[in-house]
Design a protein around this motif. Structure first.
Motif, PDB file in Angstrom:
ATOM      1  N   PHE A 146     -68.476   8.516 -27.957  1.00  0.00           N
ATOM      2  CA  PHE A 146     -67.488   7.510 -28.335  1.00  0.00           C
ATOM      3  C   PHE A 146     -67.481   7.270 -29.838  1.00  0.00           C
ATOM      4  N   THR A 147     -68.651   7.041 -30.400  1.00  0.00           N
ATOM      5  CA  THR A 147     -68.821   6.800 -31.832  1.00  0.00           C
ATOM      6  C   THR A 147     -70.020   7.610 -32.302  1.00  0.00           C
ATOM      7  N   ASP A 148     -70.457   7.361 -33.532  1.00  0.00           N
ATOM      8  CA  ASP A 148     -71.604   8.088 -34.053  1.00  0.00           C
ATOM      9  C   ASP A 148     -72.865   7.817 -33.244  1.00  0.00           C
ATOM     10  N   GLN A 149     -72.931   6.661 -32.541  1.00  0.00           N
ATOM     11  CA  GLN A 149     -74.151   6.289 -31.845  1.00  0.00           C
ATOM     12  C   GLN A 149     -73.998   6.147 -30.336  1.00  0.00           C
ATOM     13  N   PHE A 150     -72.811   5.949 -29.819  1.00  0.00           N
ATOM     14  CA  PHE A 150     -72.640   5.653 -28.401  1.00  0.00           C
ATOM     15  C   PHE A 150     -72.136   6.875 -27.640  1.00  0.00           C
ATOM     16  N   TYR A 151     -72.878   7.201 -26.577  1.00  0.00           N
ATOM     17  CA  TYR A 151     -72.595   8.380 -25.761  1.00  0.00           C
ATOM     18  C   TYR A 151     -72.509   7.973 -24.292  1.00  0.00           C
TER      19      TYR A 151
END
Length: 704
Positions: free
Chosen positions: A587-592
C-alpha cells in the motif's frame, strides 16, 4: 427503563471541577491531548482502568503487566498509525463467578477520529474484546481535553462492561431499537466477532483527570463505569467506582504505577515501551566506509582485461573487506558490472554505496558506469546503475543521498553475470542461541526453551544449496506441557507439545533447495527434506514480482508427511498435499497486505489475510487471520486461527552490521485448522527488500 441514581458520578465531577478551579487552571493554556501519557490496566492508552482519547507515539510497542485483587493482565499494544492502535492481552481471574481460575485472551482497537482544538477535545472510539469470549467486552466513545500543559480531563460513555456501573438507557436507541438491548453472545468457542453487540444495551459515563506533577511523576483519579459484575464478590469486594493512582517514570521506556482501586485493594502495573522507528544505534557501530577515489587516482585502462579470473582477483578482496561476496563480474565497454551477495547490511542501499566506492578505487579511468546487481541465494534480483561522475560529485554534498537516488537507475536484474572463479562451492556455518517460546497454556501461560543452535549451509552451484540446523536445549520448560489434544481434525499442530519432550539434539531443518529465474520478473524455488520441526517433504514455489510494481503474485505446492516427535529422522503415517495461491500488495512504503487462498495442513480449504507494517530498519509487526471450511465447533476454542507476527533485526539492538533477525508468531491458541507449512526462504520475503520499491526508505544509508 427509569434512569438510575447519578449521585456518585456527579459528586466525582464536582470534586474534579473544584480541584481544577482551585489550582487556577484554565483552557487558555491548553496543550494538545492527542498524545496519551500512558497505558491503562488493559494495555491501551488510558488512565487507570478507563481509556483516554489520545494515542501513543506512532509505531510504539507497549508492554504492560497489571495485578489487582486476584486478577492479572499481561498485554501488548501497537500504535499502528498515528490514529489507530490495537492491543492484545492475556488475563487470569481467580474465583471467576465463584468457580476456578479463568484464563482469557482478548483483543482491542481504538481510533482517534478528532484532534484536539482550541475549543474542542480530542475524541476517540474503541472496542474491547473484539474476538474473545466476551469477558471484557465493551465499547466506548471518549473525549480528552488539556486544561494546562500538565493537566488533562477525560470524559466518556461506555457500553457493555463499560456500561455496567450506574447505567442508563442507551442514547443510540433513538436511532434504532437494535441499540436498546444487548443480546447474548453467539458461539460457545469464543474467538468470533460479535458486531451485533457493539454499542448496544445500557450505557454509562466515566471520567478522570491526570496531572503531570513532575517530569517523572503522574497522578491520576477516575470515576469508573465498570461495575465488575462477574468479579464483585467471588474475586474481590467492589466498594467504590473511584480509582486513584500514581505513575513513576523510571526512564524513557519504563514506568511503574501503583493505585488504590474500587475502594478495595492496591494495584501495581509495570509498563515498558519501545519504538521500532528509533534505532538504539542510529549510525551503527560498524567501520567507516572507504572513500570515493577520483579517476585520476586509479591505474591506466590498458592494465585491465575482461577475463573473469582477472576481474575476480582485482575486486573480490576489496569487496570482502566490506562484507560483500563477489559472485560475478563483467567489463563491457565503459560499464563495469558486478553481482554481489550482501550478507552484512540490513539496508541494501548501504551495500550498494560501499560496493560503488570499492569500484571507484579499482576500476580503470575509462569506466563511466557501475552496474551493481544484488542477489539472493545466487539469483539476481535488481541492478542499480550509478554514474561514476555522480559518485565523485555528491560524496560530500549536503543532500548527496537524494541526488544519488535521483540519478541512479534501478531495474530488474539481467541474466546472471559470468560466475567469478572460486565462488562455488561455498560453505558457511555458525553457532548461536535460540529461543523457542510457548505462550498461553492455561497450566502455565509462559513457557520457553533456550538452547544452542548450530547452522550450516553448503552452496554447490549458483542457486543449489544444502542447509541444516541442529538444536540442543540447555534450559526450559516446554517439556512440562501436558495437555492432550481434543481436536477432531488431524493433529498437525495441536500435538506440538509432544515435539519438545526429548532432551537430546533435534534437527528442526535439513533440506536441499534450488533457486532459479525461469523468466523476466519470475522467481522459482524447489525445497526438499525436513522442511520444519513437524513436517518433511517437497515444497515448490513460483513468484511473479515485477521490479516497479506494488503487486506480486505467487503459487506454492507441497507434498509433506508428518515427522516423528523426536525431530530427527522418523516419519509418521499422516500425509497431505497442501498449497496456496498468494497475492502480495504494498500500500505504502511501510504497509503491506497478503492474501493466501488454498489448502492447509489438516486438509481444510480457506484463506489467510494478513496486514504488516515493515520498517526501514527491518522491524516488522503484523496481524493475520485464517478462515477455512472447518466450523467453529470443529476448530475448537478460538473458532479460527489468528495471531501476531513480530520480526526484530539484531542490528537494531546491537548496532553491529548483520542481517540476522529474530521472528516469531504469537497465537492466542494453537489449533489444527488453518495451519500452514513453515518452509524457509519463501520467495516474496527473500526478494522484496532487494527490489526498487523498498530502496527509497533506506536510501540515506547509501553514504554510510
Amino acid at each position: 427503563m427509569l434512569a438510575r441514581p447519578y449521585r456518585s458520578r456527579f459528586l466525582f465531577f464536582a470534586m474534579a471541577s473544584s480541584a481544577l478551579a482551585g489550582l487556577g487552571f484554565g483552557p487558555a493554556c491548553a496543550q494538545s491531548a492527542d498524545r496519551a501519557w500512558g497505558y491503562n490496566s488493559y494495555g491501551i492508552p488510558g488512565l487507570i482502568d478507563m481509556p483516554v482519547a489520545g494515542s501513543r507515539e506512532d509505531a510504539e510497542l507497549g508492554f504492560n503487566v497489571f495485578a489487582f485483587a486476584g486478577q492479572t493482565r499481561v498485554s501488548a499494544a501497537f500504535q499502528i498509525t498515528p490514529r489507530l492502535s490495537a492491543g492484545f492481552r492475556y488475563s487470569t481471574i481467580k474465583n471467576y463467578m465463584g468457580g476456578g481460575t479463568l484464563y482469557d485472551r482478548s483483543f482491542s482497537i481504538q481510533y482517534r477520529f478528532l484532534d484536539e482544538g482550541r475549543f474542542w477535545p480530542a475524541m476517540a472510539f474503541g472496542i474491547n474484546d473484539m474476538t474473545g469470549t466476551g469477558v471484557y467486552s465493551g465499547e466506548y466513545v471518549v473525549a480528552t481535553k488539556s486544561i494546562s500543559p500538565k493537566l488533562r480531563a477525560t470524559a466518556g460513555i461506555g457500553w457493555g462492561r463499560l456500561g455496567s456501573n450506574n447505567g442508563f438507557d442507551n442514547p443510540l436507541g433513538v436511532l434504532s431499537d437494535h441499540f436498546k438491548t444487548r443480546g447474548e453472545r453467539t458461539g460457545a468457542q469464543g474467538g468470533t466477532f460479535q458486531p451485533q453487540q457493539w454499542f448496544t444495551g445500557d450505557a454509562a459515563l466515566f471520567a478522570g483527570v491526570e496531572w503531570q506533577a513532575t517530569d517523572r511523576l503522574r497522578l491520576m483519579a477516575e470515576y469508573s463505569s465498570d461495575a465488575y459484575t462477574r468479579e464483585d464478590g467471588p474475586t474481590f469486594d467492589r466498594k467504590s467506582p473511584v480509582n486513584i493512582a500514581a505513575q513513576y517514570k523510571i526512564n524513557d521506556q519504563a514506568s511503574i504505577t501503583a493505585g488504590y482501586l474500587y475502594g478495595t485493594d492496591f494495584s501495581v502495573q509495570l509498563s515498558y515501551a519501545l519504538n521500532p522507528k528509533h534505532n538504539a544505534h542510529p549510525s551503527g557501530l560498524k567501520d567507516a566506509p572507504p572513500p570515493v577515489v577520483p579517476r585520476a587516482g586509479v591505474e591506466a585502462a590498458q592494465s585491465w582485461t575482461n577475463d573473469p579470473a582477472y576481474l575476480t582477483a582485482k575486486l573480490r578482496p576489496a569487496l570482502a573487506q566490506q562484507g560483500l561476496v563477489l559472485e560475478g563480474a563483467k567489463l563491457s565497454g565503459s560499464t563495469l558490472a558486478i553481482q554481489i551477495r550482501n550478507d552484512r547490511y540490513n539496508a541494501p542501499p548501504e551495500a550498494l554505496g560501499r560496493a560503488a566506492r570499492v569500484l571507484s578505487a579499482q576500476a580503470p579511468a575509462m569506466v563511466d558506469r557501475f552496474a551493481i546487481t544484488l542477489s539472493e541465494n545466487s539469483q539476481p534480483v535488481s541492478t542499480t546503475t550509478i554514474r561514476r561522475d555522480d559518485l565523485e560529485a555528491y560524496e560530500f554534498h549536503p543532500v548527496g543521498g537524494e541526488l544519488m537516488r535521483a540519478h541512479a537507475q534501478i531495474d530488474g536484474a539481467p541474466p546472471r553475470l559470468p560466475v567469478a572463479p572460486g565462488t562455488y562451492p561455498r560453505f558457511s556455518w555458525g553457532v548461536g542461541p535460540y529461543l523457542l517460546p510457548g505462550l498461553f497454556d492455561p497450566d502455565d501461560p509462559l513457557r520457553a526453551d533456550l538452547g544452542v543452535s548450530v547452522q550450516a549451509q553448503y552452496e554447490i552451484a549458483p542457486g543449489l544449496l544444502l542447509s541444516g540446523r541442529v538444536n540442543q536445549k540447555v534450559i526450559g520448560n516446554l517439556d512440562q506441557a501436558n495437555r492432550p489434544s481434543d481436536s477432531v481434525l488431524p493433529h498437525v499442530r495441536s500435538d506440538a507439545w509432544l515435539y519438545y519432550k526429548g532432551s537430546g539434539p533435534t534437527i528442526p531443518e535439513l533440506t536441499g533447495a534450488y533457486f532459479f529465474r525461469p523468466g523476466r520478473d519470475l522467481f522459482g524455488r524447489v525445497t526438499a527434506g525436513y522442511l520444519e520441526p513437524m513436517f518433511a517433504g517437497v515444497s515448490t514455489e513460483l513468484l511473479w514480482a515485477p521490479e516497479h510494481s506494488r503487486l506480486a503474485l505467487g503459487a506454492e505446492l507441497n507434498r509433506v508427511r508428518q515427522r516423528g516427535y523426536d525431530q530427527r529422522f522418523d516419519l509418521r503415517d499422516y500425509e497431505v498435499t497442501t498449497g496456496h495461491l498468494s497475492a502480495y500488495y504494498q500500500f505504502t512504503d511501510q504497509f503491506y497486505t497478503q492474501l493466501d487462498v488454498g489448502r492447509y495442513l489438516a486438509g481444510d480449504w480457506g484463506a489467510t489475510l494478513s496486514f504488516s507494517r515493515v520498517f526501514d530498519n527491518g522491524w516488522k509487526v503484523g496481524v493475520y487471520a485464517t478462515k477455512t471450511d472447518v466450523s467453529s465447533e470443529d476448530f475448537g476454542e478460538g473458532s479460527f486461527d489468528k495471531g501476531f507476527m513480530i520480526t526484530i533485526p539484531l542490528h537494531w539492538a546491537t548496532g553491529q552490521p548483520t542481517k540476522q533477525r529474530y521472528s516469531t508468531v504469537i497465537q492466542p491458541i494453537v489449533r489444527d485448522g488453518g495451519a500452514r507449512l513453515g518452509v524457509a526462504n519463501r520467495l516474496y520475503g527473500m526478494v522484496r527488500e532487494d527490489q526498487p520499491a523498498s530502496f527509497d526508505g533506506n536510501w540515506e544509508r547509501f553514504w554510510r
